[in-house]
Design an enzyme around this catalytic site. Structure first.
Site, PDB file in Angstrom:
ATOM      1  N   SER A  41      14.084  -9.419 -64.362  1.00 11.81           N
ATOM      2  CA  SER A  41      15.525  -9.596 -64.151  1.00 11.81           C
ATOM      3  C   SER A  41      16.376  -8.387 -64.487  1.00 11.81           C
ATOM      4  CB  SER A  41      16.024 -10.804 -64.955  1.00 11.81           C
ATOM      5  OG  SER A  41      15.626 -12.003 -64.320  1.00 11.81           O
ATOM      6  N   LYS A  44      18.750  -7.162 -61.867  1.00  6.23           N
ATOM      7  CA  LYS A  44      20.131  -7.634 -61.658  1.00  6.23           C
ATOM      8  C   LYS A  44      21.184  -6.599 -62.036  1.00  6.23           C
ATOM      9  CE  LYS A  44      18.941 -12.526 -61.989  1.00  6.23           C
ATOM     10  NZ  LYS A  44      17.661 -12.777 -62.670  1.00  6.23           N
ATOM     11  N   SER A  96      21.579 -14.502 -66.459  1.00  6.36           N
ATOM     12  CA  SER A  96      20.504 -14.083 -65.549  1.00  6.36           C
ATOM     13  C   SER A  96      20.318 -15.071 -64.404  1.00  6.36           C
ATOM     14  CB  SER A  96      19.181 -13.923 -66.319  1.00  6.36           C
ATOM     15  OG  SER A  96      18.287 -13.097 -65.607  1.00  6.36           O
TER      16      SER A  96
END
Length: 341
Positions: A41, A44, A96
Site C-alpha cells: 500500500s 498509494k 489505506s
C-alpha cells in the site's frame, strides 16, 4: 551521488531500506537499495500525489461499482454515495482505503488502466527507474507493483514537497459526513504516535510483500525520509534508524545568499545569489567542503557564473551567480574613490 554511512549503524530488520535527506536528496544510509520488491500500500503515495495534482479536490464524486471488487483495507464507501476527492484522499492515506484508490483512479484517469499509465509516466518524471505500477492500491494477487527502496524515497521526497500531502499524512484523526453516513478515520501509521519527530508517511502489508513503510521525520532543520521494504519490525526499525542518523548528521548552511560578496569595485554590476546552499554533513565532513567559483566567458542574460560545491572530490551542488546593474551614483562614487586612491 555520494553514499556516506553513519559511524554506528543499528541492526536493520528490513530486506531493503534507505535513509534520504528530503532537501538535498543525499542518501545517508542504504541496504539493498536497488533491489526490486513488492511495495503493497505504499503504492498509494503515488495515487495520492496524482490525485492532488490532477484532480478537482472539491468535486463530489459518485462512487461506482468498482468498489465492489475491493478487499483488504477499505473505508467502506457505498455505490451511489457522493464524497469529495479531498475526503477520499484522507481515507486513502489514513486508512489505506483500497476502495478509495479505485474511485480516485476512475475519476482522475477515466479508467483504472489509464490512471496506471499516468502513475508510470509520473514515476519516470520523478526518476524512478526501477518501478512499475500495475494498479493504484498495491494488492498483489492479480497484478503486482514493483519498486525499490531508493525509488520510493524519490517518490516520498517529491510528495513531501506538496503542502496538502504533508498535511494529510500528518493528520491523526479525520471525520467526514456524507448523505449516507459519518466516517471517523484514525491514521494507521503508528510511527506518528510512537516517535515525536515523525511528520507522516504510509505503511503497507500483503503476505507476498511483507510489511512496508515509507515515513518522514524532522529534527533541528534536518528533514529525512526512510523507506523499508519487507520489514518485520517497521516502526522500531524506522525510529532506530532516525535516531542514529539524527545523532550523526546535521544540516549545515554552506553558502549564505545574504552574506555573498565579490570584490569588483570597477564593475558596473552587482553580483548576487538567488538562494543559499544547505547540506547534511557529519562533523568530520565539514572540513572537507570546498567551493570553486567559475565565471562564464560569455554570460547569458543576468547569469554570469557558478559556484560549484564539493565534498572531498565529489560535486554535491552548485549555485548560479547573477548580476544586476549598480545604481549610477554608487558606481560613479566607487570610480572616483579609486581614482583618488
Amino acid at each position: 551521488m555520494i553514499f556516506i554511512f553513519p559511524i554506528s549503524v543499528v541492526a536493520d530488520s528490513s530486506k531493503s531500506s534507505v535513509v534520504m535527506d528530503l532537501d538535498s536528496g543525499r542518501v545517508l544510509y542504504e541496504n539493498h537499495v536497488n533491489d526490486k520488491r513488492l511495495i503493497a500500500s505504499t503504492t498509494k503515495i503515488m495515487t495520492a500525489i496524482l490525485a492532488i495534482e490532477q484532480g478537482d479536490l472539491n468535486r463530489k464524486i459518485t462512487v461506482g461499482e468498482e468498489v465492489l471488487s475491493m478487499y483488504g483495507t477499505n473505508i467502506y464507501i457505498e455505490v451511489g454515495e457522493k464524497i469529495s476527492m479531498k475526503d477520499l484522499l484522507y481515507g486513502l492515506l489514513l486508512r489505506s482505503g483500497n476502495d478509495a484508490s479505485v474511485v480516485i483512479a476512475k475519476e482522475v484517469g477515466g479508467s483504472e488502466e489509464k490512471f496506471v499509465e499516468m502513475m508510470n509516466e509520473k514515476a519516470k518524471d520523478i526518476g524512478m527507474k526501477n518501478t512499475i505500477f500495475k494498479n493504484p492500491h498495491g494488492l498483489d494477487e492479480e497484478t503486482k507493483n514493483f519498486s525499490t527502496a531508493y525509488d520510493m524515497a524519490l517518490l516520498s521526497k517529491y510528495a513531501f514537497s506538496n503542502k496538502l500531502y504533508r498535511k494529510i499524512v500528518k493528520t491523526q484523526k479525520y471525520e467526514v459526513s456524507t448523505v449516507k453516513k459519518t466516517y471517523l478515520w484514525y491514521n494507521r501509521n503508528q510511527l506518528l504516535t510512537d516517535y515525536k519527530y515523525c511528520t507522516g508517511g504510509k505503511n503497507g502489508y500483503t503476505p507476498s510483500a511483507g510489511k512496508t513503510l515509507v515515513s518522514t521525520a524532522s529534527k533541528d532543520d534536518l528533514n529525512l525520509t526512510i523507506v523499508s521494504l519487507n520489514d518485520g519490525d517497521i516502526y522500531n526499525n524506522h525510529e532506530n534508524l532516525y535516531e542514529n542518523i539524527f545523532s550523526e548528521y546535521h544540516r549545515y548552511e554552506i553558502i549564505d545568499k545574504n552574506d555573498f560578496h565579490i570584490s569588483a569595485e570597477t564593475s558596473d554590476k552587482n553580483f548576487y545569489l538567488k538562494e543559499s546552499f544547505y547540506y547534511p554533513l557529519t562533523e568530520q565532513e565539514v572540513e572537507k567542503i570546498r567551493t570553486v567559483v567559475h565565471f562564464f566567458k560569455q554570460p547569458s542574460s543576468d547569469k554570469t557564473g557558478v559556484i560549484n560545491i564539493y565534498l572531498d572530490n565529489e560535486k554535491i551542488g552548485k549555485l548560479f551567480i547573477y548580476t544586476k546593474e549598480k545604481k549610477k551614483e554608487d558606481f560613479s562614487f566607487l570610480r572616483r574613490l579609486k581614482e583618488l586612491i
